[in-house]
Scaffold this active site. Sequence first.
Site, PDB file in Angstrom:
ATOM      1  N   ARG A   6      23.279   9.277  24.745  1.00 36.53           N
ATOM      2  CA  ARG A   6      24.446   8.410  24.488  1.00 36.53           C
ATOM      3  C   ARG A   6      24.840   8.431  23.000  1.00 36.53           C
ATOM      4  O   ARG A   6      26.022   8.534  22.660  1.00 36.53           O
ATOM      5  CB  ARG A   6      24.079   6.984  24.924  1.00 36.53           C
ATOM      6  CG  ARG A   6      25.112   5.924  24.609  1.00 36.53           C
ATOM      7  CD  ARG A   6      24.564   4.606  25.152  1.00 36.53           C
ATOM      8  NE  ARG A   6      25.374   3.455  24.869  1.00 36.53           N
ATOM      9  CZ  ARG A   6      25.238   2.699  23.778  1.00 36.53           C
ATOM     10  NH1 ARG A   6      24.364   3.017  22.855  1.00 36.53           N
ATOM     11  NH2 ARG A   6      26.001   1.634  23.624  1.00 36.53           N
ATOM     12  N   VAL A   8      24.153  10.795  20.790  1.00 38.67           N
ATOM     13  CA  VAL A   8      24.696  12.116  20.428  1.00 38.67           C
ATOM     14  C   VAL A   8      26.155  12.194  20.872  1.00 38.67           C
ATOM     15  O   VAL A   8      27.043  12.571  20.091  1.00 38.67           O
ATOM     16  CB  VAL A   8      23.870  13.257  21.085  1.00 38.67           C
ATOM     17  CG1 VAL A   8      24.592  14.594  20.946  1.00 38.67           C
ATOM     18  CG2 VAL A   8      22.476  13.336  20.469  1.00 38.67           C
ATOM     19  N   ILE A 111       6.295  10.911  25.651  1.00 37.01           N
ATOM     20  CA  ILE A 111       5.435   9.716  25.683  1.00 37.01           C
ATOM     21  C   ILE A 111       4.055  10.000  25.086  1.00 37.01           C
ATOM     22  O   ILE A 111       3.309   9.083  24.797  1.00 37.01           O
ATOM     23  CB  ILE A 111       5.266   9.147  27.117  1.00 37.01           C
ATOM     24  CG1 ILE A 111       4.523  10.132  28.035  1.00 37.01           C
ATOM     25  CG2 ILE A 111       6.585   8.720  27.712  1.00 37.01           C
ATOM     26  CD1 ILE A 111       3.982   9.490  29.311  1.00 37.01           C
ATOM     27  N   ASP A 112       3.734  11.293  24.895  1.00 35.97           N
ATOM     28  CA  ASP A 112       2.371  11.633  24.459  1.00 35.97           C
ATOM     29  C   ASP A 112       2.112  11.318  22.978  1.00 35.97           C
ATOM     30  O   ASP A 112       0.971  11.189  22.563  1.00 35.97           O
ATOM     31  CB  ASP A 112       2.094  13.125  24.709  1.00 35.97           C
ATOM     32  CG  ASP A 112       2.224  13.490  26.177  1.00 35.97           C
ATOM     33  OD1 ASP A 112       2.162  12.576  27.020  1.00 35.97           O
ATOM     34  OD2 ASP A 112       2.407  14.685  26.485  1.00 35.97           O
ATOM     35  N   GLY A 170      -7.436  -4.868  25.097  1.00 34.06           N
ATOM     36  CA  GLY A 170      -8.798  -5.392  24.917  1.00 34.06           C
ATOM     37  C   GLY A 170      -9.832  -4.668  25.758  1.00 34.06           C
ATOM     38  O   GLY A 170     -10.743  -5.293  26.321  1.00 34.06           O
ATOM     39  N   ARG A 232     -13.976   0.534  39.891  1.00 36.51           N
ATOM     40  CA  ARG A 232     -12.704   0.803  40.580  1.00 36.51           C
ATOM     41  C   ARG A 232     -11.805   1.612  39.663  1.00 36.51           C
ATOM     42  O   ARG A 232     -11.745   1.339  38.456  1.00 36.51           O
ATOM     43  CB  ARG A 232     -11.998  -0.502  40.947  1.00 36.51           C
ATOM     44  CG  ARG A 232     -12.816  -1.425  41.819  1.00 36.51           C
ATOM     45  CD  ARG A 232     -12.926  -0.851  43.212  1.00 36.51           C
ATOM     46  NE  ARG A 232     -13.962  -1.530  43.970  1.00 36.51           N
ATOM     47  CZ  ARG A 232     -13.719  -2.416  44.923  1.00 36.51           C
ATOM     48  NH1 ARG A 232     -12.489  -2.730  45.232  1.00 36.51           N
ATOM     49  NH2 ARG A 232     -14.717  -2.973  45.572  1.00 36.51           N
TER      50      ARG A 232
HETATM   51  O1  F6P Z   1       4.157  15.320  28.349  1.00 36.39           O
HETATM   52  C1  F6P Z   1       4.489  14.156  29.034  1.00 36.39           C
HETATM   53  C2  F6P Z   1       3.652  14.018  30.277  1.00 36.39           C
HETATM   54  O2  F6P Z   1       4.011  12.819  30.934  1.00 36.39           O
HETATM   55  C3  F6P Z   1       2.134  14.042  30.053  1.00 36.39           C
HETATM   56  O3  F6P Z   1       1.637  12.810  29.579  1.00 36.39           O
HETATM   57  C4  F6P Z   1       1.646  14.426  31.402  1.00 36.39           C
HETATM   58  O4  F6P Z   1       0.398  15.073  31.337  1.00 36.39           O
HETATM   59  C5  F6P Z   1       2.704  15.390  31.871  1.00 36.39           C
HETATM   60  O5  F6P Z   1       3.876  15.090  31.153  1.00 36.39           O
HETATM   61  C6  F6P Z   1       2.981  15.324  33.321  1.00 36.39           C
HETATM   62  O6  F6P Z   1       3.847  16.366  33.618  1.00 36.39           O
HETATM   63  P1  F6P Z   1       4.548  16.559  35.010  1.00 36.39           P
HETATM   64  O7  F6P Z   1       5.495  15.413  35.188  1.00 36.39           O
HETATM   65  O8  F6P Z   1       5.248  17.865  34.891  1.00 36.39           O
HETATM   66  O9  F6P Z   1       3.474  16.520  36.038  1.00 36.39           O
END
Ligand code: F6P
Length: 308
Positions: A6, A8, A111-112, A170, A232
């Site tokens: 948006r 851009v 997100i990494d 935590g 779990r």
């Molecule tokens: O690189 C972002 C990411 O969400 C990683 O955290 C994850 O390992 C990967 O992509 C998952 O990729 P895909 O959606 O192709 O399975």
Amino acid sequence: MNAGIRAVVRTAVSRGWEVLGVRHGYAGLACGDFIPLGRRDVSGVIGRGGTMLGSTRSPAFLLAETQERAIRILRERAVDAAVVIGGDGSQAGALALWQRGFPVVGVASTIDNDLHGSDITIGVDTALNIALEAIDRIKVTASSHERAFLVEVMGRNCGYLALMSGIAGGAECIVLPEVKTDPETVARDLRAAYERGKAHAIVVVAEGAQYNAEGLSNFFREHSERLGFDLRVVKLGHVQRGGAPGVFDRVLATRMGAAATESIQQGRFGVLMGLIGGEIAATPLAEVVGKEHPLDMKLVDLAAVLAQ
Ligand code: F6P
């Protein structure tokens, strides 16, 4: 990513430029799958996760002939410059286009949070908040039923999401790809938590850790009698990539998207727009691609102290 698109589109249109959106990432670029984007086409997208244009993992774009074809198509369509919003793989593609002579500006989005050239990338904050909400919810059962839970978060080979959500949630133990942690240590940390009088125990594990959810749960199952734990397992997976982006990500993506068109205006190409020290900064793609964004090991040490 939508907030970036948006920004851009609207900043480019306000400069009098025309904008084409590329559908399905590099797969769409290699076959000219473009759509014109005006101001109204990006209405309402700022609050939506993901990308309105679609995205694909495109191994074919690693090939020189695919890259050349993409450039040919871009030139045929009289495109002057491209903005590539994405993580390491996307920016590797952007660098390839730039090295082949096509003007490109990158925007740091994954997100990494494993991208060199940005302290934090688009999507990280929202993914962290989703992971945190899940951990907080899981803690309710963990406390009332006095159970141990293992929560696996994404992040590929980077432990940033696990470290930050583990600190904020935590966690009693955080397992990261960057720190060798054997399963006996995890069991010891859990036991120590109970001995200190805790009613629950949460392990946050990064998917890229040597012992991730699968490895740890196999170990705990095999040694259940000796360890005495009913562990779990919850894998958050793609849940972390959904949902509405928070304020931080919307503003970050907006700033980076606007900075990308400013960079095009200035004729500065082959760079990644990232956030460094709170300011938008341009780093040459050649310095970004393939480089690591190491974890802050002081925070790893702090997390261990706080878990006590
Ligand atoms: O690189 C972002 C990411 O969400 C990683 O955290 C994850 O390992 C990967 O992509 C998952 O990729 P895909 O959606 O192709 O399975």
